[in-house]
Design a protein around this motif. Structure first.
Motif, short mmCIF file in Angstrom:
data_model
loop_
_atom_site.label_atom_id
_atom_site.label_comp_id
_atom_site.label_asym_id
_atom_site.label_seq_id
_atom_site.Cartn_x
_atom_site.Cartn_y
_atom_site.Cartn_z
N GLY A 14 0.86 -1.18 0.00
CA GLY A 14 0.00 0.00 0.00
C GLY A 14 0.89 1.22 0.00
O GLY A 14 1.21 1.77 1.04
N CYS A 16 2.48 4.22 0.52
CA CYS A 16 2.07 5.41 1.27
C CYS A 16 3.14 5.74 2.31
O CYS A 16 4.15 5.05 2.42
CB CYS A 16 0.72 5.17 1.95
N GLN A 43 -0.80 -1.33 4.70
CA GLN A 43 -1.53 -0.19 5.28
C GLN A 43 -2.94 -0.60 5.71
O GLN A 43 -3.47 -1.64 5.28
CB GLN A 43 -1.53 1.00 4.31
N SER A 208 -4.72 5.06 -2.04
CA SER A 208 -3.76 5.08 -0.94
C SER A 208 -2.52 5.89 -1.30
O SER A 208 -2.00 5.79 -2.42
CB SER A 208 -3.34 3.64 -0.61
N ASN A 252 -6.26 0.31 -2.43
CA ASN A 252 -5.34 0.22 -1.31
C ASN A 252 -3.89 0.02 -1.75
O ASN A 252 -2.96 0.28 -0.98
CB ASN A 252 -5.74 -0.93 -0.38
#
Length: 268
Positions: A14, A16, A43, A208, A252
């Motif tokens: 994910g 991020c 995440q 995400s 995601n």
């Protein structure tokens, strides 16, 4: 090279937080120095995940950094696990923020009009205080509403009213991200006592890591001497392109931003 401390979580899947911020800042000519708040298998948007809080280790990391005698041109804060981490971040700012250090706070705590799981009113109060120390904050619409202690913003006028309230905390630059206007995504920028709307074409829904990419690009550009407005324009155009050409089956997973990092290399 400019040095930036990045206080955020590390997620294995994910794209991020740290896995978004580190490559962005690096390609923009800024050393990224991570202080993890948590390590996650993936995440939290996925159906299940495992998380290891770093609360008990953050102070030890900070102590070691003090021994190194380091200082930072930028500090970027994001996701926190608990109240104590916010206190530790404030301690970090006391220890490492110099006169010319740019502090950017992404008040990660809510979306879709509601707080994330595990966030309490006391945590939001502490995040509000943390924001008051920042040079730049990048709340989404939900987070702005919470910071202003107002109902969820539904219009640009609502956002401007909340910004007027939040700016009384002493924040110079407030960038409200991701306001959905039909086929456009608008970021509303309050800077130098003026409001500026910066829009980009909308492709799909929310993904995400876009907020982490956004604030990292903005801070990297500002650290390299660009204005807030030009920095937001750069971040908006980068995300528009990356989202448009991403092959996304699960929001995601994040967007395919890596293939466009070279575009940012010319912005340092």
């Amino acid at each position: 090279m400019k040095k930036c401390a990045v206080i955020n979580d590390l997620s294995g899947f994910g794209k991020c937080s740290l896995t978004a911020a580190i490559p962005v800042l690096s390609v923009m000519g800024c050393e990224a120095h991570p202080l993890p708040t948590a390590i996650l298998s993936n995440q939290t948007g996925y159906k299940s995940y495992r998380v290891l809080s770093m609360t008990d280790y953050m102070q030890a990391f900070m102590n070691e950094w003090r021994k190194l005698g380091v200082s930072f041109d930028g500090i970027l804060t994001g996701y926190v696990c608990d109240e104590k981490q916010i206190d530790l971040i404030n301690n970090f700012i006391d220890a490492f923020k110099c006169e010319n250090t740019i502090l950017a706070v992404d008040p990660v705590m809510a979306d879709g009009g509601k707080l994330y799981d595990g966030f309490t009113d006391k945590m939001t109060d502490k995040i509000r205080t943390l924001c008051s120390r920042a040079d730049i904050i990048t709340p989404n619409v939900s987070e702005l509403s919470i910071l202003a202690d107002e109902p969820f913003c539904k219009t640009i006028n609502d956002i401007e009213k909340c910004v007027e309230k939040v700016k009384k905390l002493g924040i110079k630059n407030i960038i409200v991200t991701g306001f959905d206007e039909n086929d456009r995504i608008t970021n509303l920028v309050y800077s130098e006592n003026d409001f500026t709307r910066i829009s980009s074409k909308k492709y799909g829904g929310s993904f995400s890591g876009t907020g982490d990419l956004f604030v990292s690009i903005v801070l990297g550009a500002v650290m390299n001497g660009k204005s807030i407005i030009s920095s937001v324009k750069l971040a908006s155009s980068f995300l528009e392109k990356a989202i448009k050409y991403s092959d996304i089956s699960d929001r995601n997973d994040g967007i395919d931003f890596e293939r466009y990092l070279g575009d940012l290399a010319y912005e340092n």
